[in-house]
Design an enzyme around this catalytic site. Structure first.
Site, short mmCIF file in Angstrom:
data_model
loop_
_atom_site.label_atom_id
_atom_site.label_comp_id
_atom_site.label_asym_id
_atom_site.label_seq_id
_atom_site.Cartn_x
_atom_site.Cartn_y
_atom_site.Cartn_z
N SER B 181 -39.73 -31.83 35.88
CA SER B 181 -40.46 -30.65 35.97
C SER B 181 -41.89 -31.18 36.45
CB SER B 181 -40.52 -29.84 34.84
OG SER B 181 -40.97 -28.64 35.11
N ASP B 347 -30.93 -24.63 39.05
CA ASP B 347 -32.13 -24.55 38.89
C ASP B 347 -32.73 -23.81 39.98
OD1 ASP B 347 -34.90 -25.25 38.66
OD2 ASP B 347 -34.63 -27.34 38.44
N HIS B 380 -32.97 -24.73 35.02
CA HIS B 380 -34.16 -25.65 35.11
C HIS B 380 -34.11 -26.62 33.78
CE1 HIS B 380 -37.79 -27.79 36.08
NE2 HIS B 380 -38.70 -27.16 35.14
#
Lengths: 198, 407
Positions: B181, B347, B380
């Site tokens: 991320s 995701d 995610h």
């Protein structure tokens, strides 16, 4: 290692850059890396097989040759290898053109649909051939564009690429294909191996 | 892990009433905890750092933690970058929150990032609230908390601050830089800024350019904080209040984006929370509501609202493509680092295509890049959770690369 890989490895020069399209579990890649000091990359559609390659320390990207070859610049590899997958593409013509755009040369192998067993199968049984190298039924085969050694030679004239080397694999033995023996090689060759260039 | 969370939030609901009573006490406590530096290692960086916003900072602290041992060749160091709400306490028990480190599944003895083998460094990002220079620090000029007077920082500023840790440990070249991320964005920026300071780079579930959708979600979070009247334009510290409601809503909204529709449906569906029927009111009837409220409530105890504003802003400003005039490949033209890029099927915040764009940019310059998309319905958050295929891929890439001496 499969005889096919041994033959491909013999064609490839040392210290070159190679892209293996549909690299499977990376057996050829490993061999080339270790024995030919080749800077080798792979592209493979199966997540599982990509993982296996990564675990072997091979540089492989998950992707589909039909759409993902476009990211590689022109002539960025000395050789692009396509082992027994041309028949599985929706558009083999496009793939061959892409291989020859990305690579200075390409090595393409095809399971020969002109082999006598295949012909006999269709002639006698009247059903779609099932052989050792073509084990699937017509309704579940990934092979949607089968061709023969002769077809591939003809194909080179249609889309205008040069065949530098054409080899047939018969009972694990390799032999040259030329104009005079094409009929026989197309009848007895299990596999055609071609070194081509645009 | 989900089981544990479920248990915790069930317990939490039971004690919600009590919790409300001690809420104000806990706010005071958390403020004290944030200032408790006992368990926080800090590097004071004297060298001035010119930020992207134009301001220059110096004599600023970067808080960090290490795991494992640096070998004598100093070639086994991995710099891990944390995501938006992470901190330097990657694994083991976080000494401040007393909970498991944020990447406990992936980092530890014999785990994917093996602390028996590698020396792990992780720093709290600039603008963060776990000891690094951030908006909850005192402004030496005014002797008050910075609040929104803190300079706006970027991902570029973050990595430029953290690279000082290499000097601290006298490491010439890292074995790897890893992050998911926002951590992945730092990986990309780090390799671009310091092309010869790492042998391998693993950006996970990230992007090279923050999308409109992601900016939108971040803006939603920031506006939720700003709408809380306790925020007082970021000066809540001197008012002895905390915009906990706004921050909790921000966290709830963001938390949804970390999961997937399928994952939510399977985990919660329309299950009711400790009741047999709907109550025809606005209390948490559904388990998903209760779960989100719980996620919001525990977040405010450990995170500073202003830091949330600053860090989300840094993510929004991240656009490596623009930094290199529209050609991402140029960001990596000078590096020989071996990349391994990982994305997840479910995701939708940093979808596979955005990760693949990085792969494409690297292949366009003949860089060494591997890529795999991992099958997972955990959204995610997959990179933080027990996703065996992911952990296996991470481990095998690192271990195999480490065994190749000539890399």
């Amino acid at each position: 290692m499969k005889s096919e890989y041994r033959i491909i490895a013999d064609i490839i020069q040392k210290n070159t850059r190679v892209l293996d399209v549909g690299c499977d579990e990376g057996i050829l890649m490993e061999f080339l890396k270790e024995n030919k000091s080749v800077d080798i990359r792979g592209i493979e559609i199966s997540k599982k097989k990509v993982q296996i390659c990564i675990a072997k320390g091979l540089t492989v990207i998950e992707g589909n040759a039909e759409v993902d070859l476009k990211q590689f610049p022109n002539k960025s590899f000395d050789y692009v290898v396509l082992g027994q997958t041309l028949q599985a593409f929706v558009n083999p013509e496009k793939v061959i053109k892409e291989l020859l755009r990305v690579g200075k040369k390409a090595i393409v192998t095809i399971p020969n649909f002109g082999h006598w067993k295949v012909r006999l199968n269709l002639l006698i049984k009247g059903t779609m051939p099932i052989t050792k190298s073509l084990p699937n039924d017509w309704y579940n085969t990934p092979n949607i564009h089968m061709c023969t050694i002769k077809d591939f030679v003809k194909f080179s004239k249609v889309i205008d690429f040069k065949i530098f080397k054409s080899l047939a694999l018969i009972d694990n033995k390799v032999s040259n294909i030329n104009k005079t023996n094409l009929f026989y090689k197309n009848l007895f060759g299990e596999l055609g191996i071609f070194l081509i260039e645009m | 892990m989900y089981k544990n969370i479920a248990l915790i939030y069930l317990n939490c609901e039971r004690f919600k009433k009590t919790a409300k009573k001690v809420f104000f006490l806990s706010i005071q406590l958390s403020a004290i905890i944030m200032n408790n530096r006992e368990n926080i290692k800090t590097l004071l960086i004297e060298k001035p750092l010119k930020l992207d916003c134009g301001k220059t900072i110096n004599n600023y602290p970067i808080a960090y933690e290490t795991y494992g041992k640096l070998n004598s060749n100093k070639d086994n160091a991995i710099l891990i970058f944390h995501a938006l709400t992470g901190d330097q306490f990657v694994t083991g028990i976080n000494p401040i929150t007393k909970k498991d480190g944020w990447w406990s599944y992936a980092v530890g003895p014999n785990k994917a990032i093996d602390t028996n083998k590698y020396f792990i460094i992780c720093a709290n990002v600039l603008g963060g609230c776990m000891g690094s220079f951030g908006p909850s620090h005192q402004n030496p000029e005014t002797k008050k908390m910075f609040g929104t007077d803190f300079p706006v920082i970027t991902i570029n500023d973050m990595v430029n601050a953290q690279v000082n840790l290499l000097e601290l440990f006298e490491i010439k070249k890292l074995f790897s830089v890893v992050g998911g991320s926002m951590g992945g964005m730092q990986v990309l920026q780090f390799v671009s800024n310091f092309p010869d300071k790492t042998k391998t780079a693993i950006p996970i579930a990230c992007t090279s350019s923050h999308s409109a959708q992601n900016i939108a979600f971040n803006e939603l979070g920031r506006q939720a904080i700003a709408a809380d009247h306790n925020w007082v334009n970021g000066k809540y510290m001197s008012n002895n209040t905390v915009p906990d409601k706004g921050l909790a809503v921000a966290r709830m909204a963001a938390h949804i984006t970390y999961l997937s529709k399928k994952g939510l449906q399977e985990k919660f569906g329309r299950k009711l929370q400790e009741r047999d029927d709907l109550k025809f009111g606005f209390d948490a009837d559904f388990q998903i509501e209760s779960y989100l409220r719980y996620q919001g409530s525990i977040f405010v105890d450990r995170f500073d609202a202003n830091s949330y504003l600053y860090i989300t802003r840094a993510m929004d400003y991240f656009d490596l493509v623009k930094q290199f005039n529209g050609n991402l490949s140029k960001a990596f033209i000078n590096t020989k680092a071996k990349f391994f890029i990982i994305s997840f099927t479910s995701d939708w915040l940093y979808p596979t295509q955005e990760n693949k764009d990085i792969v494409i940019a690297l292949n366009a310059i003949g860089a060494n890049v591997g890529f795999v998309e991992i099958e997972s319905d955990k959204g995610h958050d997959s990179f933080l959770l027990d996703v065996p295929d992911f952990l296996k891929a991470l481990k095998s890439f690192l271990d195999k690369s480490y065994s190749e001496k000539n890399l």
